[in-house]
Design a protein around this motif. Structure first.
Motif, PDB file in Angstrom:
ATOM      1  N   TYR A   1       5.562   5.051   1.717  1.00  0.00           N
ATOM      2  CA  TYR A   1       5.068   6.422   1.735  1.00  0.00           C
ATOM      3  C   TYR A   1       5.881   7.318   0.811  1.00  0.00           C
ATOM      4  CZ  TYR A   1       8.966   7.759   4.817  1.00  0.00           C
ATOM      5  OH  TYR A   1      10.211   7.991   5.344  1.00  0.00           O
ATOM      6  N   PHE A   2       5.225   8.392   0.373  1.00  0.00           N
ATOM      7  CA  PHE A   2       5.885   9.451  -0.379  1.00  0.00           C
ATOM      8  C   PHE A   2       5.249  10.768   0.027  1.00  0.00           C
ATOM      9  CE2 PHE A   2       2.243   8.133  -2.837  1.00  0.00           C
ATOM     10  CZ  PHE A   2       1.718   9.309  -3.365  1.00  0.00           C
TER      11      PHE A   2
ATOM     12  N   GLN B   1       4.377  -0.425  -9.235  1.00  0.00           N
ATOM     13  CA  GLN B   1       5.689  -0.948  -8.851  1.00  0.00           C
ATOM     14  C   GLN B   1       6.770   0.109  -9.023  1.00  0.00           C
ATOM     15  OE1 GLN B   1       6.314  -4.043  -7.476  1.00  0.00           O
ATOM     16  NE2 GLN B   1       8.341  -3.163  -7.109  1.00  0.00           N
ATOM     17  N   ASN B   2       6.678   0.904 -10.074  1.00  0.00           N
ATOM     18  CA  ASN B   2       7.645   1.970 -10.301  1.00  0.00           C
ATOM     19  C   ASN B   2       7.573   3.020  -9.184  1.00  0.00           C
ATOM     20  OD1 ASN B   2       9.608   3.477 -12.019  1.00  0.00           O
ATOM     21  ND2 ASN B   2       7.906   4.933 -12.146  1.00  0.00           N
ATOM     22  N   LEU B   3       6.336   3.369  -8.773  1.00  0.00           N
ATOM     23  CA  LEU B   3       6.174   4.309  -7.670  1.00  0.00           C
ATOM     24  C   LEU B   3       6.747   3.734  -6.373  1.00  0.00           C
ATOM     25  CD1 LEU B   3       2.529   5.626  -8.238  1.00  0.00           C
ATOM     26  CD2 LEU B   3       4.661   6.887  -8.604  1.00  0.00           C
ATOM     27  N   LYS B   4       6.436   2.490  -6.128  1.00  0.00           N
ATOM     28  CA  LYS B   4       6.893   1.850  -4.894  1.00  0.00           C
ATOM     29  C   LYS B   4       8.411   1.820  -4.796  1.00  0.00           C
ATOM     30  CE  LYS B   4       7.035  -2.573  -4.054  1.00  0.00           C
ATOM     31  NZ  LYS B   4       6.696  -4.001  -3.857  1.00  0.00           N
ATOM     32  N   ASP B   5       9.073   1.620  -5.944  1.00  0.00           N
ATOM     33  CA  ASP B   5      10.535   1.578  -5.957  1.00  0.00           C
ATOM     34  C   ASP B   5      11.155   2.916  -5.559  1.00  0.00           C
ATOM     35  OD1 ASP B   5      10.454  -1.048  -6.715  1.00  0.00           O
ATOM     36  OD2 ASP B   5      10.786  -0.662  -8.843  1.00  0.00           O
TER      37      ASP B   5
ATOM     38  N   CYS C   1       1.593  17.487  11.175  1.00  0.00           N
ATOM     39  CA  CYS C   1       1.657  16.148  10.570  1.00  0.00           C
ATOM     40  C   CYS C   1       0.554  15.267  11.147  1.00  0.00           C
ATOM     41  CB  CYS C   1       3.029  15.521  10.799  1.00  0.00           C
ATOM     42  SG  CYS C   1       3.485  15.286  12.524  1.00  0.00           S
ATOM     43  N   SER C   2      -0.544  15.885  11.583  1.00  0.00           N
ATOM     44  CA  SER C   2      -1.628  15.142  12.219  1.00  0.00           C
ATOM     45  C   SER C   2      -2.259  14.117  11.275  1.00  0.00           C
ATOM     46  CB  SER C   2      -2.696  16.103  12.746  1.00  0.00           C
ATOM     47  OG  SER C   2      -3.181  16.944  11.716  1.00  0.00           O
ATOM     48  N   LYS C   3      -2.354  14.458   9.979  1.00  0.00           N
ATOM     49  CA  LYS C   3      -2.936  13.498   9.030  1.00  0.00           C
ATOM     50  C   LYS C   3      -2.046  12.278   8.864  1.00  0.00           C
ATOM     51  CE  LYS C   3      -5.937  16.476   6.256  1.00  0.00           C
ATOM     52  NZ  LYS C   3      -6.300  16.917   4.886  1.00  0.00           N
ATOM     53  N   SER C   4      -0.733  12.505   8.840  1.00  0.00           N
ATOM     54  CA  SER C   4       0.193  11.379   8.728  1.00  0.00           C
ATOM     55  C   SER C   4       0.092  10.468   9.945  1.00  0.00           C
ATOM     56  CB  SER C   4       1.628  11.897   8.572  1.00  0.00           C
ATOM     57  OG  SER C   4       1.753  12.706   7.413  1.00  0.00           O
ATOM     58  N   VAL C   5      -0.001  11.061  11.143  1.00  0.00           N
ATOM     59  CA  VAL C   5      -0.190  10.265  12.358  1.00  0.00           C
ATOM     60  C   VAL C   5      -1.520   9.523  12.294  1.00  0.00           C
ATOM     61  CG1 VAL C   5      -0.476  10.359  14.867  1.00  0.00           C
ATOM     62  CG2 VAL C   5       1.246  11.786  13.758  1.00  0.00           C
ATOM     63  N   GLY C   6      -2.557  10.196  11.773  1.00  0.00           N
ATOM     64  CA  GLY C   6      -3.872   9.573  11.671  1.00  0.00           C
ATOM     65  C   GLY C   6      -3.883   8.336  10.804  1.00  0.00           C
ATOM     66  N   MET C   7      -2.982   8.276   9.805  1.00  0.00           N
ATOM     67  CA  MET C   7      -2.917   7.101   8.936  1.00  0.00           C
ATOM     68  C   MET C   7      -2.547   5.837   9.706  1.00  0.00           C
ATOM     69  SD  MET C   7      -1.082   8.677   5.545  1.00  0.00           S
ATOM     70  CE  MET C   7      -1.842  10.014   4.605  1.00  0.00           C
TER      71      MET C   7
ATOM     72  N   GLN D   1       0.837  -1.199   0.000  1.00  0.00           N
ATOM     73  CA  GLN D   1       0.000   0.000   0.000  1.00  0.00           C
ATOM     74  C   GLN D   1       0.868   1.244   0.000  1.00  0.00           C
ATOM     75  OE1 GLN D   1      -3.109   0.071   2.942  1.00  0.00           O
ATOM     76  NE2 GLN D   1      -3.971   1.979   2.180  1.00  0.00           N
ATOM     77  N   LEU D   2       0.492   2.202  -0.851  1.00  0.00           N
ATOM     78  CA  LEU D   2       1.161   3.488  -0.915  1.00  0.00           C
ATOM     79  C   LEU D   2       0.370   4.513  -0.112  1.00  0.00           C
ATOM     80  CD1 LEU D   2       2.153   3.830  -4.696  1.00  0.00           C
ATOM     81  CD2 LEU D   2       3.521   2.914  -2.814  1.00  0.00           C
ATOM     82  N   PHE D   3       1.082   5.310   0.680  1.00  0.00           N
ATOM     83  CA  PHE D   3       0.467   6.390   1.441  1.00  0.00           C
ATOM     84  C   PHE D   3       1.099   7.709   1.024  1.00  0.00           C
ATOM     85  CE2 PHE D   3      -0.540   2.793   4.094  1.00  0.00           C
ATOM     86  CZ  PHE D   3      -1.803   3.097   4.592  1.00  0.00           C
ATOM     87  N   CYS D   4       0.260   8.684   0.793  1.00  0.00           N
ATOM     88  CA  CYS D   4       0.730  10.017   0.460  1.00  0.00           C
ATOM     89  C   CYS D   4       0.752  10.865   1.724  1.00  0.00           C
ATOM     90  CB  CYS D   4      -0.158  10.663  -0.599  1.00  0.00           C
ATOM     91  SG  CYS D   4       0.252  12.385  -0.927  1.00  0.00           S
ATOM     92  N   PHE D   5       1.939  11.258   2.160  1.00  0.00           N
ATOM     93  CA  PHE D   5       2.063  12.158   3.303  1.00  0.00           C
ATOM     94  C   PHE D   5       2.060  13.587   2.780  1.00  0.00           C
ATOM     95  CE2 PHE D   5       4.252   9.300   6.676  1.00  0.00           C
ATOM     96  CZ  PHE D   5       3.208   8.396   6.550  1.00  0.00           C
ATOM     97  N   PRO D   6       1.124  14.403   3.239  1.00  0.00           N
ATOM     98  CA  PRO D   6       1.042  15.765   2.705  1.00  0.00           C
ATOM     99  C   PRO D   6       2.241  16.609   3.119  1.00  0.00           C
ATOM    100  CG  PRO D   6      -0.458  15.483   4.555  1.00  0.00           C
ATOM    101  CD  PRO D   6       0.094  14.129   4.255  1.00  0.00           C
ATOM    102  N   THR D   7       2.780  17.349   2.166  1.00  0.00           N
ATOM    103  CA  THR D   7       3.831  18.312   2.476  1.00  0.00           C
ATOM    104  C   THR D   7       3.180  19.628   2.843  1.00  0.00           C
ATOM    105  OG1 THR D   7       3.982  18.962   0.150  1.00  0.00           O
ATOM    106  CG2 THR D   7       5.472  17.242   0.910  1.00  0.00           C
ATOM    107  N   ALA D   8       3.806  20.350   3.750  1.00  0.00           N
ATOM    108  CA  ALA D   8       3.246  21.629   4.196  1.00  0.00           C
ATOM    109  C   ALA D   8       4.361  22.493   4.718  1.00  0.00           C
ATOM    110  CB  ALA D   8       2.185  21.411   5.279  1.00  0.00           C
TER     111      ALA D   8
END
Length: 490
Positions: free
Chosen positions: A214-215, A264-268, A189-195, A177-184
């Protein structure tokens, strides 16, 4: 104006009283309130409580009043991060891991999945989409033992209940699973913790069969396509909307192959969000390596008694020390010797329920009971007395979580070092027992949020004060002192 001062002005205006009258009513200076309304002064907690009482705030108004006050004291970003960690612990405490398949299961873990094929096409409505996903994933895992799902879901979209039940039903499959951590620009980073609310249960139940990556990305860049999220199975591509209310399902082999290659390319190019230790020897090695001589923060159902585990006591309670157990004994001995060397910044946060369980049974929940027997009453009394003395002298920062606002999961132990690394271990209350796996998180923003939260915890309203904690320990000590010889609760 801050949100707190705006809300305070609104409450004062609605009361119809002058600031002078309110100041006299609560016994404070009029200038204090005037300056608070201009954000030139921060009111004391005592004054804020007096205001809430004098203004006769409703429960909802009171909660909002203190929420905004905490936000003012901490700063909005810090407050959001700390709230996210608190919400995570409370959420994990409510996750249901039944240890017996005969136990009736909660609605979040449906025991029977709908059968039938899934047709290509557009599905609309959340119930229709989730029903189709349940049918499709259940069908896919029944087709073979080498099934792998690839997931990229929007924040807040959670199908972990479905995946957990499939694993519990004995299905063999893996999930990337890929997770997008928002940049700010800020430190929120509350959303990242919420994941972690969905990541941790999946990691615990599936271990290395669940692999989150994650990215970082600006959230706005992900909102162009109405079906920007997807699930890839061996035979299907499911495109999903932001709120999971719409899905487009296709069984095109070319589309599945194309999206899988793209995934797969994203995951790499992504980083693994967690690392695992899954064997007893590896978990003990990790547990020892994470002891930080500069300080130790541990959150678990019971107090951290490692400081009081002498070689004599370890030899007394580690069961069956022979050739096969010698390595375990040596590892435990080394581990606790390092714990005892941490002289500063040693913090243990625990639950009243976990403390009472230790008092009544003598069992240490963080250690597999098949390896360590229950402590007898004199040694329980010794551990509590030493802990009480260390907390009273500030040698140890020990606090009990207030169960009305902060719940500690019975099945988890958390460790945080001074660099902010976070580890989760399972206890004996987990479905597969203590030392089932160790989960390590090293993503910097999430780890900083954990470190800040736990460093601030001892002085917060989420835990009992030092005096209250000592009082509860005193009650436990008296209970053990007055316990009839040979009496045990089971």
């Amino acid at each position: 104006m801050s949100k707190f001062s705006e809300y305070l002005k609104k409450l004062i205006d609605e009361s119809g009283e002058s600031i002078s009258a309110i100041s006299r009513g609560i016994g404070t200076e009029r200038t204090s309130i005037h300056k608070a309304l201009k954000d030139e002064r921060v009111l004391s907690y005592k004054t804020v409580r007096s205001l809430a009482s004098y203004l006769q705030l409703s429960l909802e108004e009171r909660q909002e009043f203190f929420r905004l006050y905490d936000m003012l004291l901490q700063g909005e970003d810090v407050w959001r991060n700390r709230s996210a960690v608190s919400e995570l612990l409370n959420h994990l405490s409510s996750v249901y891991f039944p240890s017996d398949s005969s136990v009736p299961q909660a609605d979040v873990f449906p025991a029977v999945f709908p059968s039938g094929s899934v047709k290509n096409g557009l599905y609309e409505g959340e119930f229709s989409v989730l029903n189709a996903l349940t049918r499709l994933l259940s069908r896919e895992v029944s087709q073979g033992s080498e099934v792998c799902f690839q997931l990229f879901l929007p924040f807040g979209a959670d199908i972990s209940s479905l995946l957990i039940q499939l694993w519990k039903n004995g299905a063999h499959f893996c999930v990337d699973q890929l997770f997008c951590f928002p940049t700010a620009a800020d430190n929120d980073c509350s959303k990242s913790v919420g994941m972690l609310q969905q990541i941790i249960p999946l990691c615990l139940i599936a271990r290395d069969s669940y692999r989150p990556f994650y990215f970082y990305e600006h959230p706005e860049s992900l909102s162009v396509n109405p079906l920007n999220y997807y699930i890839i199975t061996p035979h299907y591509l499911i495109l999903l909307s932001q709120n999971l209310s719409t899905a487009l399902i296709e069984d095109s082999e070319k589309l599945v192959h194309y999206f899988s290659g793209h995934f797969q390319n994203l995951k790499d190019h992504c980083e693994p969000f967690v690392s695992f230790a899954t064997t007893l020897s590896d978990i003990l090695e990790v547990s020892t390596s994470m002891i930080d001589q500069k300080g130790s923060l541990c959150v678990m159902p019971q107090p951290c008694f490692g400081r009081y585990s002498t070689p004599e006591l370890i030899a007394k309670y580690v069961q069956g020390i022979d050739g096969s157990m010698q390595a375990l004994y040596d590892a435990v001995l080394h581990h606790f010797s390092l714990v005892q060397m941490v002289e500063k910044n040693f913090c243990t946060v625990f639950s009243e329920k976990g403390l009472q369980y230790f008092i009544e049974t003598g069992k240490i929940s963080e250690i597999p009971p098949e390896y360590v027997s229950a402590l007898d009453v004199p040694d329980r009394l010794l551990f509590l007395s030493l802990l009480r003395a260390d907390i009273a002298s500030d040698k140890v920062t020990g606090r009990i979580a207030r169960p009305s606002v902060l719940r500690i999961p019975d099945y988890l132990t958390l460790y945080i070092d001074t660099s902010g690394n976070v580890w989760f271990d399972t206890t004996a209350d987990f479905i597969h027992g203590a030392y089932y796996c160790n989960i390590h998180i090293s993503e910097k923003s999430v780890c900083r949020a954990f470190l800040d939260f736990f460093q601030s915890l001892s002085g917060s309203q989420l835990v009992y004060t030092q005096e209250e904690t000592l009082h509860i320990l005193d009650e436990g000590i008296r209970e053990l002192e007055n316990r009839p010889e040979g009496f045990e609760r089971h």
